[in-house]
Design an enzyme around this catalytic site. Structure first.
Site, PDB file in Angstrom:
ATOM      1  N   GLU A 114       0.847  -1.192   0.000  1.00 31.10           N
ATOM      2  CA  GLU A 114       0.000   0.000   0.000  1.00 31.10           C
ATOM      3  C   GLU A 114       0.881   1.240   0.000  1.00 31.10           C
ATOM      4  O   GLU A 114       1.288   1.730   1.051  1.00 31.10           O
ATOM      5  CB  GLU A 114      -0.926  -0.018   1.223  1.00 31.10           C
ATOM      6  CG  GLU A 114      -2.093   0.917   1.098  1.00 31.10           C
ATOM      7  CD  GLU A 114      -3.101   0.726   2.212  1.00 31.10           C
ATOM      8  OE1 GLU A 114      -4.289   0.526   1.915  1.00 31.10           O
ATOM      9  OE2 GLU A 114      -2.696   0.790   3.401  1.00 31.10           O
ATOM     10  N   GLN A 115       1.146   1.742  -1.181  1.00 37.09           N
ATOM     11  CA  GLN A 115       2.016   2.906  -1.358  1.00 37.09           C
ATOM     12  C   GLN A 115       1.252   3.996  -2.091  1.00 37.09           C
ATOM     13  O   GLN A 115       0.663   3.750  -3.147  1.00 37.09           O
ATOM     14  CB  GLN A 115       3.262   2.513  -2.164  1.00 37.09           C
ATOM     15  CG  GLN A 115       4.238   3.663  -2.358  1.00 37.09           C
ATOM     16  CD  GLN A 115       5.435   3.295  -3.192  1.00 37.09           C
ATOM     17  OE1 GLN A 115       6.274   4.139  -3.471  1.00 37.09           O
ATOM     18  NE2 GLN A 115       5.539   2.038  -3.614  1.00 37.09           N
TER      19      GLN A 115
END
Length: 535
Positions: A370-371
């Site tokens: 999750e970037q």
């Protein structure tokens, strides 16, 4: 006479599957870890193309959280039959080591814009799947098969199995119909039929500088298949000075005029190098049938041409993409993608603050889960990009800014962060692709102090292999920051992780918050301007 100039889809657009539906032409290309999955471009004249959709846009179709770099969506295949578009794709979960986890799916839609169905699972025996619609109504599924034992060759040939639309599954025997040519590494299969012959076009030689399109044929769909008299329809492997390198992996289409063409991927290395930040791009070649019922390049030989004769169709240009995006309409412009996750609302919003893209700082740069990184492809050898953000970091664990990104081991990041006392500073952070553990390097001797509040304008100028960041308070008076950096590291070929890297350089906006508090960064606009022709 119209002229097609290659590449027709510049920047990261590999593995082009070619499809005609009436007077409309479509090319589907791989997107790997970038979300939404699969790019589909549309044309009416084979000269002008526009991005029309990315169909894999929800969790039921695609969830790549945890997929390593250069995994995800490989080599989609797009066909049109029975009033439907049929899209086959692979979601690769592992690519390094002996094993590959390669799950193949089918989605359909009555229109290219959708709605696209939930996926039907096909198999996991290998990658590069494709579906062929025979003239007797039967449908056949092909994919390369992966041999993890590596006793001979991991690329163990092309598998064929029938697909039953009524049962929505593969049925009947599985046959290995083609082991490839002596070049080896056979993949990327597509079937078509003409004059009673079944033709099989495959990619061989690996997707680097030995790449090629190989063609074989048989009177029976399950073989045996005989090789083309030249073995390869097209390749640049023996032409190191050709403008289009790494040529291979494509598909055949007959235009409505009867003229015939074949797509292929290619790359354009930076002059004097073997590095291609633009990634693997899409090109198209005019081909002809000869009396022996084999296909040949219309201009002769096997080396793909930059300019080819277009079909006898009316010109059909599309409006150009805007250079600047002000995030005014509450939707993410189509030029942009993000990484891996279908839960995009945790990464960004275009409605919380009007006329701004808000990024919520999430996991670290290079995270496979999750970037918060929203970016567009680099499509030119030389370009300038600019943005402006409002961001109030409280700790050095929070950062946001302008990023030039390939993967977790290759990036340059102009980031607003905080020092030990919580004061805003500007940093230049690079990961140079020269270490297997993706260690970062801070490129300034010391962080650059910034005003306590207010927007900060960030820019980057790329010319071939030179990359220079700059910044400004007002967006008018700019100052360079940091040294000239190496833009060529943002490529498939750079660094120890280069083997098996398949994407291309992106430029965009990012926010990271290692405290877990999801500190937001608000971006007022983003612009991208090509500064010179990319050839």
């Amino acid at each position: 006479m119209t002229t097609i100039r290659n590449p027709i889809l510049p920047g990261f657009n590999p593995d082009p599957a070619f499809c005609r539906a009436g007077d409309d032409y479509y090319i589907a290309t791989s997107t790997f870890e970038w979300y939404p999955g699969v790019q589909i471009h549309h044309s009416r004249d084979l000269v002008n193309w526009r991005l029309v959709c990315r169909p894999l846009d929800r969790q039921s179709q695609l969830d790549m959280r945890g997929n390593p770099d250069s995994c995800g969506v490989w080599a989609p295949a797009l066909t049109y039959a029975d009033g439907l578009f049929w899209l086959i794709y692979t979601d690769v979960k592992r690519r390094l080591g002996n094993f590959k986890d390669t799950h193949n799916y089918l989605v359909t839609a009555p229109s290219i814009e959708g709605p696209w169905s939930d996926p039907i699972f096909m198999n996991s025996s290998g990658f590069d799947p494709s579906l062929f619609h025979d003239d007797d109504g039967r449908k056949w599924f092909v994919n390369m098969v992966w041999d993890h034992r590596r006793r001979r060759n991991s690329f163990d040939g092309i598998l064929l199995q029938e697909y039953s639309p009524a049962e929505q599954r593969l049925v009947g025997p599985i046959k290995n119909i083609f082991k490839g040519s002596p070049l080896g590494l056979v993949e990327g299969p597509h079937l078509w039929k003409r004059n009673g012959w079944y033709y099989l076009t495959v990619a061989e030689g690996g997707t680097s500088y030995n790449h090629a399109v190989t063609i074989a044929r048989s009177r029976n769909i399950d073989g045996p298949y005989e090789l083309h008299p030249n073995t390869h329809l097209l390749t640049s492997k023996d032409a190191p000075d050709a403008p289009l390198q790494r040529a291979g992996h494509g598909f055949y289409v007959e235009a409505s005029t009867g003229e015939v063409y074949h797509t292929h991927l290619c790359s354009r290395p930076l002059p004097g190098t073997r590095r291609s930040p633009l990634g693997r791009e899409t090109a198209i070649q005019r081909v002809v049938w000869r009396e022996d019922d084999w296909l040949y390049l219309a201009h002769g030989g096997q080396v793909p041409a930059v300019e080819v004769k277009g079909p006898d169709l009316p010109r059909h240009p599309f409006p150009p993409e805007p250079e600047r995006h002000d995030f005014d309409d509450g939707r993410l412009p189509s030029a942009f993608q993000w990484l891996r996750t279908p839960d995009w609302g945790r990464l960004f919003s275009l409605t919380v603050r009007a006329s701004h893209l808000r990024l919520y700082g999430r996991e670290s740069i290079g995270s496979w889960f999750e970037q918060a990184l929203v970016a567009r492809r680099q499509t030119d050898w030389s370009y300038s990009a600019e943005t402006a953000l409002e961001f109030e970091p409280e700790t050095y664990q929070q950062m946001a800014g302008l990023i030039c990104y390939y993967d977790r081991a290759r990036f340059h990041y102009l980031a607003v962060s905080a020092d030990d006392e919580g004061r805003r500073v500007l940093q230049v952070i690079s990961c140079l692709g020269d270490h297997p553990d993706a260690l970062m390097t801070y490129m300034l001797d010391s962080d650059l102090p910034l005003p306590e509040d207010g927007p900060i304008h960030l820019g980057v100028d790329v010319h071939l292999a030179d990359l220079q960041f700059r910044w400004s308070i007002d967006g008018v008076n700019w100052k360079p920051v940091g040294p000239i950096l190496d833009a060529s590291i943002l490529s498939d070929e750079a660094g120890p992780g280069a083997h098996g890297s398949f994407t291309g350089a992106f430029v965009g906006m990012a926010a990271h918050d290692l405290t877990g508090r999801a500190l937001p960064a608000d971006f007022d606009h983003f612009s991208y301007r090509a500064d010179m022709p990319s050839d």
